[in-house]
Design a protein around this motif. Structure first.
Motif, PDB file in Angstrom:
ATOM      1  N   SER A   1       0.833  -1.203   0.000  1.00  0.00           N
ATOM      2  CA  SER A   1       0.000   0.000   0.000  1.00  0.00           C
ATOM      3  C   SER A   1       0.867   1.253   0.000  1.00  0.00           C
ATOM      4  O   SER A   1       0.568   2.233  -0.695  1.00  0.00           O
TER       5      SER A   1
ATOM      6  N   VAL B   1       0.916   4.173  -3.178  1.00  0.00           N
ATOM      7  CA  VAL B   1       0.706   5.612  -3.021  1.00  0.00           C
ATOM      8  C   VAL B   1       1.824   6.393  -3.717  1.00  0.00           C
ATOM      9  O   VAL B   1       1.575   7.416  -4.362  1.00  0.00           O
TER      10      VAL B   1
ATOM     11  N   GLU C   1       1.162   6.332  -7.408  1.00  0.00           N
ATOM     12  CA  GLU C   1       0.041   7.219  -7.710  1.00  0.00           C
ATOM     13  C   GLU C   1       0.491   8.676  -7.728  1.00  0.00           C
ATOM     14  O   GLU C   1       0.116   9.452  -8.627  1.00  0.00           O
ATOM     15  N   ALA C   2       1.299   9.055  -6.745  1.00  0.00           N
ATOM     16  CA  ALA C   2       1.783  10.435  -6.675  1.00  0.00           C
ATOM     17  C   ALA C   2       2.647  10.779  -7.878  1.00  0.00           C
ATOM     18  O   ALA C   2       2.554  11.887  -8.433  1.00  0.00           O
TER      19      ALA C   2
ATOM     20  N   THR D   1      -1.229  13.984  -2.606  1.00  0.00           N
ATOM     21  CA  THR D   1      -1.434  12.540  -2.739  1.00  0.00           C
ATOM     22  C   THR D   1      -0.795  11.782  -1.585  1.00  0.00           C
ATOM     23  O   THR D   1      -1.421  10.908  -0.978  1.00  0.00           O
ATOM     24  N   ILE D   2       0.443  12.111  -1.274  1.00  0.00           N
ATOM     25  CA  ILE D   2       1.158  11.402  -0.208  1.00  0.00           C
ATOM     26  C   ILE D   2       0.508  11.658   1.150  1.00  0.00           C
ATOM     27  O   ILE D   2       0.225  10.722   1.917  1.00  0.00           O
TER      28      ILE D   2
ATOM     29  N   SER E   1      -2.488  12.664   1.886  1.00  0.00           N
ATOM     30  CA  SER E   1      -3.870  12.212   2.020  1.00  0.00           C
ATOM     31  C   SER E   1      -3.953  10.752   2.461  1.00  0.00           C
ATOM     32  O   SER E   1      -5.003  10.301   2.936  1.00  0.00           O
ATOM     33  N   HIS E   2      -2.861  10.024   2.324  1.00  0.00           N
ATOM     34  CA  HIS E   2      -2.805   8.633   2.769  1.00  0.00           C
ATOM     35  C   HIS E   2      -2.070   8.474   4.099  1.00  0.00           C
ATOM     36  O   HIS E   2      -1.771   7.360   4.519  1.00  0.00           O
TER      37      HIS E   2
ATOM     38  N   TYR F   1       1.030   9.625   4.932  1.00  0.00           N
ATOM     39  CA  TYR F   1       2.482   9.590   4.866  1.00  0.00           C
ATOM     40  C   TYR F   1       3.019  11.018   4.755  1.00  0.00           C
ATOM     41  O   TYR F   1       2.251  11.975   4.745  1.00  0.00           O
TER      42      TYR F   1
END
Length: 264
Positions: free
Chosen positions: A133, A137, A140-141, A165-166, A168-169, A171
């Motif tokens: 996971s 991420v 995706e970023a 992106t980072i 929002s998860h 990290y």
């Protein structure tokens, strides 16, 4: 100074980018438990030379290796030493290629042993799921950031989408290291941080060539340098991740010069 590349120069960089991507794919494909980082570095150097190019990193500011290889808490600039790979390790492979006067730069992070690793001593299915996971991420970023590499956009548009992106998860993006322009020099202007504000910074223009890097951590973004003077790791010992592509700003949108579509 920012340099705009001609169509001919971008074609040369695309050829070098293919060499870099192929070397990366082969190194990752050969990585398995029991190998050392030094063995992987030797393989990368052989592949790059056999393709008619030169490793960009070797000799750069006194660096002695063809790659930077990081495990787990490693973030960037990891020395390819005698450390032995284990199933479940996060392995980041970072390499550059110098071909006909131009550089390309590429990085990717994978789980050693792939998606089937589980029930190992000290490694569970839950550990594997968390690591996969974490890497998803980062990919995706990177894809979102590349999507912002368009004529008229700004550096802040690229940086902000990485950060959003980072974070929002759950990290963190690294603050002390950046992506960069690339071409005749391995590191050129502009700097491309992993954080920033949308609509801010330098305008992106057709013919720019950029090394877009997603540099992020599982925990705190604070970093430490190892005794070797090169390896940068997370200060809290949590995971680090690194994904990078060399991209040019085309008239119709971004063009990836280092193609890693078949790496998972």
């Amino acid at each position: 100074m920012i340099t705009i590349k001609t169509d001919e120069e971008i074609e040369i960089m695309a050829t070098g980018g293919k060499i870099a991507a192929q070397a990366l794919r082969e190194v990752i494909g050969e990585a398995h438990a029991g190998m050392t980082l030094r063995q992987l570095d030797r393989l990368a150097g052989q592949k790059i030379l056999a393709a008619g190019a030169v490793p960009s990193f070797k000799g750069f500011e006194g660096y002695k290796f063809s790659t930077c290889l990081n495990l787990n808490e490693g973030v960037v600039h990891g020395i390819p030493n005698g450390r032995i790979l284990k199933n479940g390790d996060l392995l980041s492979v970072d390499l550059g290629v110098y071909y006909r006067g131009f550089h390309s730069d590429i990085s990717w992070t994978v789980v050693v042993g792939g998606k089937t690793v589980a029930n190992e001593s000290e490694f569970s299915k839950e550990d594997l799921s968390k690591r996969l996971s974490f890497l998803a991420v980062g990919r995706e970023a990177l894809n979102s950031a590349i999507g912002q590499c368009k004529v008229g956009n700004r550096v802040g548009d690229v940086s902000s989408v990485i950060q959003q992106t980072i974070e929002s998860h759950g990290y963190n993006v690294v603050r002390d290291l950046v992506g960069h322009g690339i071409g005749r020099e391995l590191h050129e202007d502009p700097a491309i941080p992993c954080f920033g504000n949308k609509g801010s910074g330098l305008h992106l223009k057709e013919g720019m060539t950029l090394a877009i890097e997603v540099i992020y951590t599982e925990g705190s973004f604070n970093l430490a340098v190892e005794k070797d003077g090169w390896t940068i790791r997370t200060l809290d010992g949590k995971l680090g991740g690194l994904f990078e592509q060399t991209v040019t700003i085309g008239s119709g949108g971004p063009i990836v010069l280092t193609n890693t579509l078949d790496i998972c």
